[in-house]
Enzyme design. Structure first.
Site, PDB file in Angstrom:
ATOM      1  N   LYS A   6     -10.457  34.822  42.812  1.00 57.18           N
ATOM      2  CA  LYS A   6      -9.741  36.139  42.394  1.00 57.18           C
ATOM      3  C   LYS A   6     -10.880  36.983  42.926  1.00 57.18           C
ATOM      4  CE  LYS A   6      -6.944  38.535  39.520  1.00 57.18           C
ATOM      5  NZ  LYS A   6      -5.556  38.228  39.494  1.00 57.18           N
ATOM      6  N   GLY A  32       2.076  48.431  28.295  1.00 49.28           N
ATOM      7  CA  GLY A  32       1.555  48.687  29.769  1.00 49.28           C
ATOM      8  C   GLY A  32       2.721  48.738  30.439  1.00 49.28           C
ATOM      9  N   GLY A  63       3.284  49.031  34.041  1.00 49.88           N
ATOM     10  CA  GLY A  63       2.753  49.248  35.141  1.00 49.88           C
ATOM     11  C   GLY A  63       3.872  48.616  36.384  1.00 49.88           C
ATOM     12  N   VAL A 117       4.512  45.486  36.890  1.00 54.53           N
ATOM     13  CA  VAL A 117       5.247  44.425  36.018  1.00 54.53           C
ATOM     14  C   VAL A 117       5.979  44.814  34.803  1.00 54.53           C
ATOM     15  CG1 VAL A 117       5.223  42.221  35.076  1.00 54.53           C
ATOM     16  CG2 VAL A 117       3.750  42.696  37.063  1.00 54.53           C
TER      17      VAL A 117
HETATM   18  P1  NAD Z   1      -0.519  47.943  36.849  1.00 55.65           P
HETATM   19  O1  NAD Z   1      -1.790  48.405  36.918  1.00 55.65           O
HETATM   20  O2  NAD Z   1       0.564  48.194  37.864  1.00 55.65           O
HETATM   21  O3  NAD Z   1      -0.222  48.336  35.239  1.00 55.65           O
HETATM   22  C1  NAD Z   1      -0.781  48.055  34.274  1.00 55.65           C
HETATM   23  C2  NAD Z   1      -0.411  49.194  33.097  1.00 55.65           C
HETATM   24  O4  NAD Z   1      -1.024  48.934  31.985  1.00 55.65           O
HETATM   25  C3  NAD Z   1      -0.777  50.449  33.534  1.00 55.65           C
HETATM   26  O5  NAD Z   1       0.549  51.417  33.677  1.00 55.65           O
HETATM   27  C4  NAD Z   1      -1.593  51.307  32.815  1.00 55.65           C
HETATM   28  O6  NAD Z   1      -1.660  52.500  32.619  1.00 55.65           O
HETATM   29  C5  NAD Z   1      -1.309  50.271  31.528  1.00 55.65           C
HETATM   30  N1  NAD Z   1      -2.572  50.235  30.577  1.00 55.65           N
HETATM   31  C6  NAD Z   1      -3.826  50.096  30.887  1.00 55.65           C
HETATM   32  N2  NAD Z   1      -4.631  49.763  29.578  1.00 55.65           N
HETATM   33  C7  NAD Z   1      -3.752  50.216  28.709  1.00 55.65           C
HETATM   34  C8  NAD Z   1      -3.618  50.267  27.290  1.00 55.65           C
HETATM   35  N3  NAD Z   1      -4.822  50.173  26.647  1.00 55.65           N
HETATM   36  N4  NAD Z   1      -2.700  50.198  26.404  1.00 55.65           N
HETATM   37  C9  NAD Z   1      -1.280  50.545  27.158  1.00 55.65           C
HETATM   38  N5  NAD Z   1      -1.205  50.593  28.614  1.00 55.65           N
HETATM   39  C10 NAD Z   1      -2.198  50.253  29.084  1.00 55.65           C
HETATM   40  O7  NAD Z   1      -0.631  46.198  36.726  1.00 55.65           O
HETATM   41  P2  NAD Z   1       0.471  45.164  36.986  1.00 55.65           P
HETATM   42  O8  NAD Z   1       0.392  44.524  38.458  1.00 55.65           O
HETATM   43  O9  NAD Z   1       1.692  45.636  36.268  1.00 55.65           O
HETATM   44  O10 NAD Z   1       0.083  44.012  36.113  1.00 55.65           O
HETATM   45  C11 NAD Z   1       0.172  43.894  34.597  1.00 55.65           C
HETATM   46  C12 NAD Z   1      -0.748  42.836  34.084  1.00 55.65           C
HETATM   47  O11 NAD Z   1       0.075  41.528  34.493  1.00 55.65           O
HETATM   48  C13 NAD Z   1      -2.049  42.529  34.593  1.00 55.65           C
HETATM   49  O12 NAD Z   1      -3.002  41.854  33.345  1.00 55.65           O
HETATM   50  C14 NAD Z   1      -2.027  41.916  35.698  1.00 55.65           C
HETATM   51  O13 NAD Z   1      -3.191  40.838  35.941  1.00 55.65           O
HETATM   52  C15 NAD Z   1      -0.876  40.758  35.220  1.00 55.65           C
HETATM   53  N6  NAD Z   1      -0.376  40.289  36.501  1.00 55.65           N
HETATM   54  C16 NAD Z   1       0.409  40.838  37.425  1.00 55.65           C
HETATM   55  C17 NAD Z   1       0.833  40.191  38.309  1.00 55.65           C
HETATM   56  C18 NAD Z   1       1.729  41.008  39.608  1.00 55.65           C
HETATM   57  O14 NAD Z   1       2.381  40.315  40.088  1.00 55.65           O
HETATM   58  N7  NAD Z   1       1.344  42.237  39.776  1.00 55.65           N
HETATM   59  C19 NAD Z   1       1.107  39.260  38.411  1.00 55.65           C
HETATM   60  C20 NAD Z   1       0.351  38.148  37.133  1.00 55.65           C
HETATM   61  C21 NAD Z   1      -0.200  38.791  36.507  1.00 55.65           C
END
Ligand code: NAD
Length: 348
Positions: free
Chosen positions: A82, A179, A181, A183
Protein backbone atom coordinates in the site's frame (compact mmCIF):
# COMPACT_ATOMS: atom_id res chain seq x y z
CA UNK A 1 13.43 15.92 -10.40
CA UNK A 2 14.46 15.83 -6.75
CA UNK A 3 12.94 12.49 -5.80
CA UNK A 4 14.58 10.59 -2.98
CA UNK A 5 13.48 7.11 -1.94
CA UNK A 6 14.76 6.13 1.50
CA UNK A 7 14.40 2.76 3.20
CA UNK A 8 12.94 2.96 6.70
CA UNK A 9 12.98 0.18 9.28
CA UNK A 10 10.07 -2.06 8.33
CA UNK A 11 8.05 -3.54 11.20
CA UNK A 12 8.68 -7.21 11.97
CA UNK A 13 7.04 -9.48 9.42
CA UNK A 14 7.04 -6.76 6.73
CA UNK A 15 9.31 -6.86 3.68
CA UNK A 16 9.91 -3.17 3.02
CA UNK A 17 8.90 0.36 4.03
CA UNK A 18 10.15 3.39 2.08
CA UNK A 19 9.75 7.13 2.29
CA UNK A 20 9.51 8.95 -1.07
CA UNK A 21 10.08 12.69 -1.09
CA UNK A 22 10.20 15.26 -3.84
CA UNK A 23 10.18 18.79 -2.44
CA UNK A 24 9.83 20.39 -5.88
CA UNK A 25 6.70 18.36 -6.63
CA UNK A 26 5.38 18.66 -3.04
CA UNK A 27 5.43 14.88 -2.56
CA UNK A 28 5.76 13.20 0.82
CA UNK A 29 4.73 9.56 0.58
CA UNK A 30 5.28 6.18 2.19
CA UNK A 31 5.18 2.88 0.37
CA UNK A 32 4.93 -0.36 2.31
CA UNK A 33 5.40 -3.88 0.96
CA UNK A 34 4.07 -6.37 3.49
CA UNK A 35 4.47 -9.60 1.55
CA UNK A 36 5.38 -10.82 -1.90
CA UNK A 37 5.06 -14.51 -0.97
CA UNK A 38 2.10 -15.01 -3.30
CA UNK A 39 3.21 -12.56 -6.02
CA UNK A 40 4.14 -8.88 -6.49
CA UNK A 41 2.52 -6.65 -3.88
CA UNK A 42 -0.56 -4.74 -5.01
CA UNK A 43 -2.65 -2.16 -3.20
CA UNK A 44 -3.98 1.34 -3.67
CA UNK A 45 -2.53 4.73 -2.99
CA UNK A 46 -4.33 6.86 -0.39
CA UNK A 47 -3.97 10.60 0.02
CA UNK A 48 -4.84 11.92 3.47
CA UNK A 49 -3.95 14.83 5.72
CA UNK A 50 -2.18 12.72 8.35
CA UNK A 51 -1.11 14.42 11.57
CA UNK A 52 2.49 13.38 10.90
CA UNK A 53 4.71 10.64 9.50
CA UNK A 54 4.17 8.28 12.45
CA UNK A 55 0.41 8.34 11.84
CA UNK A 56 0.95 7.75 8.12
CA UNK A 57 3.27 4.80 8.83
CA UNK A 58 0.73 3.26 11.15
CA UNK A 59 -1.92 3.53 8.44
CA UNK A 60 0.21 2.33 5.52
CA UNK A 61 1.51 -0.72 7.39
CA UNK A 62 -1.95 -1.77 8.57
CA UNK A 63 -3.33 -1.29 5.08
CA UNK A 64 -0.44 -3.15 3.39
CA UNK A 65 -0.89 -6.15 5.67
CA UNK A 66 -4.61 -6.07 4.95
CA UNK A 67 -3.85 -6.21 1.23
CA UNK A 68 -1.83 -9.41 1.70
CA UNK A 69 -4.91 -11.00 3.27
CA UNK A 70 -7.33 -9.53 0.74
CA UNK A 71 -5.31 -10.57 -2.31
CA UNK A 72 -4.65 -14.04 -0.92
CA UNK A 73 -8.30 -14.62 -0.06
CA UNK A 74 -9.43 -13.49 -3.52
CA UNK A 75 -6.97 -15.93 -5.12
CA UNK A 76 -5.23 -13.25 -7.19
CA UNK A 77 -1.61 -14.42 -7.23
CA UNK A 78 -0.59 -11.11 -5.66
CA UNK A 79 1.06 -10.06 -2.43
CA UNK A 80 0.16 -7.10 -0.22
CA UNK A 81 1.35 -3.50 -0.30
CA UNK A 82 0.00 0.00 0.00
CA UNK A 83 1.08 3.61 -0.33
CA UNK A 84 0.00 6.85 1.28
CA UNK A 85 0.63 10.42 0.21
CA UNK A 86 0.61 12.89 3.09
CA UNK A 87 -1.57 15.90 2.26
CA UNK A 88 -5.07 17.17 1.64
CA UNK A 89 -6.29 15.59 -1.61
CA UNK A 90 -8.69 18.44 -2.33
CA UNK A 91 -6.08 21.15 -1.79
CA UNK A 92 -2.54 19.85 -2.23
CA UNK A 93 -2.68 17.32 -5.07
CA UNK A 94 -1.09 18.23 -8.42
CA UNK A 95 -0.19 16.33 -11.59
CA UNK A 96 3.51 16.95 -10.77
CA UNK A 97 3.02 15.34 -7.36
CA UNK A 98 1.39 12.29 -8.93
CA UNK A 99 4.20 12.00 -11.47
CA UNK A 100 6.78 12.12 -8.68
CA UNK A 101 4.81 9.41 -6.91
CA UNK A 102 4.89 7.37 -10.13
CA UNK A 103 8.68 7.66 -10.22
CA UNK A 104 8.84 6.36 -6.65
CA UNK A 105 6.71 3.33 -7.59
CA UNK A 106 8.92 2.71 -10.62
CA UNK A 107 12.00 2.81 -8.38
CA UNK A 108 10.68 -0.31 -6.61
CA UNK A 109 11.09 -2.21 -9.87
CA UNK A 110 7.71 -3.98 -9.99
CA UNK A 111 7.70 -5.35 -6.44
CA UNK A 112 4.67 -3.06 -5.86
CA UNK A 113 1.71 -2.17 -8.11
CA UNK A 114 -0.33 0.90 -7.20
CA UNK A 115 -3.94 1.96 -7.95
CA UNK A 116 -6.62 4.34 -6.61
CA UNK A 117 -7.71 4.54 -3.00
CA UNK A 118 -9.20 7.30 -0.87
CA UNK A 119 -8.38 10.71 -2.32
CA UNK A 120 -6.93 9.35 -5.59
CA UNK A 121 -8.85 9.17 -8.88
CA UNK A 122 -8.19 7.34 -12.18
CA UNK A 123 -7.03 10.73 -13.58
CA UNK A 124 -4.44 10.98 -10.81
CA UNK A 125 -3.26 7.45 -11.59
CA UNK A 126 -2.92 8.43 -15.25
CA UNK A 127 -0.37 11.07 -14.21
CA UNK A 128 1.53 8.49 -12.14
CA UNK A 129 1.41 6.04 -15.05
CA UNK A 130 3.39 8.45 -17.22
CA UNK A 131 6.36 7.63 -14.96
CA UNK A 132 5.79 3.98 -14.05
CA UNK A 133 4.73 0.70 -15.60
CA UNK A 134 3.30 -0.34 -12.26
CA UNK A 135 0.27 1.96 -11.93
CA UNK A 136 -3.04 0.24 -12.69
CA UNK A 137 -6.76 0.92 -12.47
CA UNK A 138 -6.39 3.26 -15.44
CA UNK A 139 -9.20 4.63 -17.59
CA UNK A 140 -9.24 2.67 -20.83
CA UNK A 141 -7.74 -0.36 -19.05
CA UNK A 142 -9.50 -1.96 -16.05
CA UNK A 143 -10.82 1.50 -15.09
CA UNK A 144 -12.02 2.74 -11.73
CA UNK A 145 -12.07 -0.20 -9.30
CA UNK A 146 -14.75 1.40 -7.10
CA UNK A 147 -17.86 0.08 -8.93
CA UNK A 148 -16.42 -3.44 -8.60
CA UNK A 149 -15.88 -2.92 -4.91
CA UNK A 150 -19.42 -1.62 -4.49
CA UNK A 151 -20.89 -4.58 -6.38
CA UNK A 152 -18.91 -7.06 -4.26
CA UNK A 153 -19.97 -5.38 -1.02
CA UNK A 154 -23.59 -5.32 -2.17
CA UNK A 155 -23.61 -9.04 -2.97
CA UNK A 156 -21.98 -9.89 0.35
CA UNK A 157 -24.52 -7.71 2.14
CA UNK A 158 -27.29 -9.75 0.50
CA UNK A 159 -25.57 -12.98 1.58
CA UNK A 160 -25.18 -11.63 5.11
CA UNK A 161 -28.81 -10.53 5.20
CA UNK A 162 -29.99 -13.97 4.13
CA UNK A 163 -27.95 -15.50 6.96
CA UNK A 164 -28.89 -13.02 9.68
CA UNK A 165 -32.50 -12.14 8.80
CA UNK A 166 -33.46 -15.32 6.95
CA UNK A 167 -34.04 -13.38 3.71
CA UNK A 168 -32.00 -11.24 1.35
CA UNK A 169 -35.03 -9.08 0.61
CA UNK A 170 -33.85 -5.62 1.68
CA UNK A 171 -37.24 -3.94 1.37
CA UNK A 172 -37.87 -2.10 4.61
CA UNK A 173 -34.47 -3.03 6.08
CA UNK A 174 -32.74 -0.01 7.53
CA UNK A 175 -29.20 0.22 6.15
CA UNK A 176 -26.81 2.98 7.20
CA UNK A 177 -24.08 3.87 4.69
CA UNK A 178 -21.23 5.81 6.31
CA UNK A 179 -19.26 7.67 3.62
CA UNK A 180 -20.71 8.49 0.21
CA UNK A 181 -17.53 8.46 -1.84
CA UNK A 182 -16.68 6.41 -4.90
CA UNK A 183 -17.80 3.16 -3.29
CA UNK A 184 -20.39 4.35 -0.76
CA UNK A 185 -22.49 6.30 -3.25
CA UNK A 186 -22.58 3.40 -5.69
CA UNK A 187 -23.50 1.02 -2.88
CA UNK A 188 -26.22 3.43 -1.69
CA UNK A 189 -27.71 3.43 -5.20
CA UNK A 190 -27.84 -0.37 -5.26
CA UNK A 191 -29.39 -0.47 -1.80
CA UNK A 192 -32.00 2.12 -2.73
CA UNK A 193 -32.84 0.14 -5.89
CA UNK A 194 -33.25 -2.98 -3.73
CA UNK A 195 -35.80 -1.14 -1.57
CA UNK A 196 -33.67 -0.61 1.55
CA UNK A 197 -34.65 2.08 4.02
CA UNK A 198 -31.49 4.11 3.52
CA UNK A 199 -29.73 6.33 6.07
CA UNK A 200 -26.54 8.05 4.98
CA UNK A 201 -23.82 10.16 6.50
CA UNK A 202 -20.82 12.03 5.13
CA UNK A 203 -18.74 15.05 6.01
CA UNK A 204 -19.41 16.62 2.60
CA UNK A 205 -22.75 18.31 2.09
CA UNK A 206 -22.88 17.75 -1.69
CA UNK A 207 -22.80 13.94 -1.35
CA UNK A 208 -25.63 14.13 1.18
CA UNK A 209 -27.64 16.37 -1.11
CA UNK A 210 -27.35 13.85 -3.97
CA UNK A 211 -28.31 10.92 -1.74
CA UNK A 212 -31.39 12.67 -0.39
CA UNK A 213 -32.50 14.09 -3.75
CA UNK A 214 -31.80 11.03 -5.93
CA UNK A 215 -32.20 8.14 -3.52
CA UNK A 216 -34.65 9.48 -0.92
CA UNK A 217 -32.14 8.70 1.83
CA UNK A 218 -32.43 10.04 5.35
CA UNK A 219 -29.34 11.79 6.70
CA UNK A 220 -27.62 11.42 10.04
CA UNK A 221 -24.78 13.51 11.48
CA UNK A 222 -21.33 11.88 11.12
CA UNK A 223 -21.01 11.79 14.91
CA UNK A 224 -24.43 10.22 15.47
CA UNK A 225 -23.98 6.91 13.63
CA UNK A 226 -23.94 4.80 16.76
CA UNK A 227 -27.11 6.39 18.11
CA UNK A 228 -29.09 5.23 15.05
CA UNK A 229 -31.40 2.25 15.02
CA UNK A 230 -30.52 0.14 11.95
CA UNK A 231 -30.48 -3.41 10.64
CA UNK A 232 -27.24 -3.16 8.67
CA UNK A 233 -24.23 -0.91 9.12
CA UNK A 234 -22.15 -0.32 5.98
CA UNK A 235 -18.91 1.54 6.85
CA UNK A 236 -17.59 3.05 3.61
CA UNK A 237 -15.46 5.95 4.88
CA UNK A 238 -12.25 5.29 6.79
CA UNK A 239 -11.06 2.42 8.98
CA UNK A 240 -10.98 2.06 12.76
CA UNK A 241 -14.67 2.88 13.13
CA UNK A 242 -15.43 -0.13 15.34
CA UNK A 243 -13.94 0.61 18.73
CA UNK A 244 -14.78 -0.67 22.24
CA UNK A 245 -17.15 2.25 22.58
CA UNK A 246 -18.87 2.01 19.17
CA UNK A 247 -19.08 -1.81 19.31
CA UNK A 248 -20.97 -1.48 22.59
CA UNK A 249 -23.35 1.15 21.19
CA UNK A 250 -23.93 -0.08 17.63
CA UNK A 251 -27.56 -0.97 17.00
CA UNK A 252 -27.24 -3.21 13.93
CA UNK A 253 -27.29 -6.97 13.46
CA UNK A 254 -25.02 -7.05 10.43
CA UNK A 255 -21.89 -5.11 9.46
CA UNK A 256 -20.87 -5.17 5.80
CA UNK A 257 -19.00 -2.28 4.23
CA UNK A 258 -16.10 -1.29 2.01
CA UNK A 259 -13.82 0.48 4.48
CA UNK A 260 -10.48 -1.19 5.12
CA UNK A 261 -9.52 -2.13 8.69
CA UNK A 262 -12.92 -1.44 10.20
CA UNK A 263 -12.05 -3.04 13.55
CA UNK A 264 -9.76 -0.83 15.65
CA UNK A 265 -8.39 -4.05 17.21
CA UNK A 266 -8.90 -7.68 16.14
CA UNK A 267 -10.40 -8.52 19.55
CA UNK A 268 -13.45 -6.42 18.70
CA UNK A 269 -14.70 -9.24 16.50
CA UNK A 270 -15.39 -11.12 19.75
CA UNK A 271 -17.26 -8.18 21.32
CA UNK A 272 -19.47 -7.88 18.25
CA UNK A 273 -20.17 -11.60 18.21
CA UNK A 274 -21.04 -11.52 21.92
CA UNK A 275 -23.62 -8.82 21.15
CA UNK A 276 -25.16 -10.90 18.36
CA UNK A 277 -23.77 -8.68 15.60
CA UNK A 278 -22.51 -10.51 12.51
CA UNK A 279 -19.38 -8.92 11.11
CA UNK A 280 -18.38 -9.69 7.54
CA UNK A 281 -14.58 -9.33 7.37
CA UNK A 282 -13.73 -6.18 5.43
CA UNK A 283 -10.91 -7.64 3.39
CA UNK A 284 -13.13 -10.42 2.15
CA UNK A 285 -16.12 -8.29 1.13
CA UNK A 286 -14.24 -5.32 -0.35
CA UNK A 287 -12.03 -7.31 -2.75
CA UNK A 288 -13.99 -6.35 -5.89
CA UNK A 289 -11.73 -3.39 -6.67
CA UNK A 290 -8.48 -5.29 -6.38
CA UNK A 291 -9.96 -8.10 -8.45
CA UNK A 292 -10.56 -5.57 -11.21
CA UNK A 293 -7.04 -4.18 -10.80
CA UNK A 294 -5.56 -7.70 -10.81
CA UNK A 295 -7.19 -8.40 -14.17
CA UNK A 296 -5.12 -5.51 -15.55
CA UNK A 297 -1.89 -6.63 -13.86
CA UNK A 298 -2.29 -10.17 -15.19
CA UNK A 299 -3.68 -9.11 -18.59
CA UNK A 300 -6.95 -11.02 -18.04
CA UNK A 301 -10.33 -10.35 -19.62
CA UNK A 302 -13.68 -9.30 -18.22
CA UNK A 303 -14.86 -12.92 -17.78
CA UNK A 304 -11.86 -13.53 -15.46
CA UNK A 305 -12.73 -10.61 -13.17
CA UNK A 306 -16.45 -11.43 -13.18
CA UNK A 307 -15.74 -15.03 -12.16
CA UNK A 308 -13.60 -13.81 -9.26
CA UNK A 309 -16.18 -11.24 -8.21
CA UNK A 310 -18.80 -14.02 -8.19
CA UNK A 311 -16.55 -15.96 -5.82
CA UNK A 312 -16.56 -13.35 -3.04
CA UNK A 313 -20.11 -13.82 -1.77
CA UNK A 314 -19.69 -17.60 -1.95
CA UNK A 315 -16.69 -17.37 0.37
CA UNK A 316 -18.67 -15.19 2.77
CA UNK A 317 -21.50 -17.73 2.82
CA UNK A 318 -18.99 -20.50 3.56
CA UNK A 319 -17.43 -18.45 6.38
CA UNK A 320 -20.79 -17.74 7.95
CA UNK A 321 -21.70 -21.42 7.95
CA UNK A 322 -18.33 -22.39 9.45
CA UNK A 323 -18.43 -19.61 12.04
CA UNK A 324 -21.89 -20.76 13.13
CA UNK A 325 -20.99 -24.46 13.21
CA UNK A 326 -17.69 -23.96 15.04
CA UNK A 327 -18.90 -21.17 17.34
CA UNK A 328 -16.12 -18.86 16.16
CA UNK A 329 -15.72 -15.34 14.78
CA UNK A 330 -15.87 -14.85 11.01
CA UNK A 331 -12.54 -13.01 11.22
CA UNK A 332 -10.82 -16.03 12.80
CA UNK A 333 -12.13 -18.30 10.05
CA UNK A 334 -10.98 -15.86 7.33
CA UNK A 335 -7.52 -15.27 8.88
CA UNK A 336 -7.02 -19.00 9.29
CA UNK A 337 -7.82 -19.61 5.62
CA UNK A 338 -5.27 -16.98 4.53
CA UNK A 339 -2.66 -18.17 7.04
CA UNK A 340 -2.82 -21.63 5.49
CA UNK A 341 -2.35 -20.21 1.98
CA UNK A 342 0.71 -18.18 3.01
CA UNK A 343 2.26 -21.03 4.96
CA UNK A 344 1.66 -23.45 2.11
CA UNK A 345 3.41 -21.17 -0.36
CA UNK A 346 6.29 -20.25 2.00
CA UNK A 347 6.95 -23.94 2.62
CA UNK A 348 6.84 -24.62 -1.14
P1 NAD B 1 -13.67 8.11 -1.16
O1 NAD B 1 -12.59 9.02 -0.71
O2 NAD B 1 -14.20 8.26 -2.53
O3 NAD B 1 -14.90 8.21 -0.14
C1 NAD B 1 -14.78 8.31 1.22
C2 NAD B 1 -15.99 9.12 1.70
O4 NAD B 1 -16.05 9.09 3.11
C3 NAD B 1 -15.91 10.58 1.27
O5 NAD B 1 -17.13 10.98 0.68
C4 NAD B 1 -15.66 11.31 2.59
O6 NAD B 1 -16.21 12.60 2.62
C5 NAD B 1 -16.36 10.38 3.56
N1 NAD B 1 -15.93 10.53 4.96
C6 NAD B 1 -14.68 10.76 5.43
N2 NAD B 1 -14.71 10.82 6.77
C7 NAD B 1 -16.00 10.62 7.14
C8 NAD B 1 -16.67 10.57 8.39
N3 NAD B 1 -16.02 10.75 9.54
N4 NAD B 1 -17.99 10.32 8.40
C9 NAD B 1 -18.67 10.13 7.25
N5 NAD B 1 -18.10 10.19 6.04
C10 NAD B 1 -16.78 10.43 5.98
O7 NAD B 1 -13.15 6.61 -0.90
P2 NAD B 1 -13.70 5.26 -1.55
O8 NAD B 1 -12.86 4.92 -2.71
O9 NAD B 1 -15.18 5.35 -1.68
O10 NAD B 1 -13.33 4.22 -0.40
C11 NAD B 1 -14.10 4.16 0.80
C12 NAD B 1 -13.49 3.12 1.75
O11 NAD B 1 -13.46 1.84 1.10
C13 NAD B 1 -12.03 3.39 2.15
O12 NAD B 1 -11.81 2.92 3.44
C14 NAD B 1 -11.23 2.57 1.16
O13 NAD B 1 -9.97 2.22 1.66
C15 NAD B 1 -12.13 1.36 1.05
N6 NAD B 1 -11.94 0.62 -0.20
C16 NAD B 1 -12.13 1.24 -1.40
C17 NAD B 1 -11.97 0.52 -2.57
C18 NAD B 1 -12.21 1.15 -3.92
O14 NAD B 1 -12.33 0.41 -4.90
N7 NAD B 1 -12.32 2.46 -4.01
C19 NAD B 1 -11.61 -0.83 -2.52
C20 NAD B 1 -11.46 -1.44 -1.27
C21 NAD B 1 -11.61 -0.70 -0.12
Amino acid sequence: MTLTVTDLKAPEGFERLVRAEDAEAGLRALICIHSTVLGPAAGGCRMWAYGGEAEAIEDVTRLARGMTYKNAMAGLGLGGGKSVIIGDARRDKTPAMMRAFGRAVEALGGRYYTAEDVGISPEDMAHAARETRFAVGLSGASGDPSPWTAEGVFRCLLTGAAHVFGSDDLRGRRVLVQGLGHVGMDLARKLAAAGADLVVTDIHAEALRIATADLGAAVCEPGAVFEQQMDVYAPCALGGVITDDSAARLRARLICGAANNQLATPALARSLRARGITYLPDYVVNAGGIISVASEIHGKDDAWRRARLDGIAGRVAEMLVRAGAEGRCTTDIADEMVGRMLQGRSAA
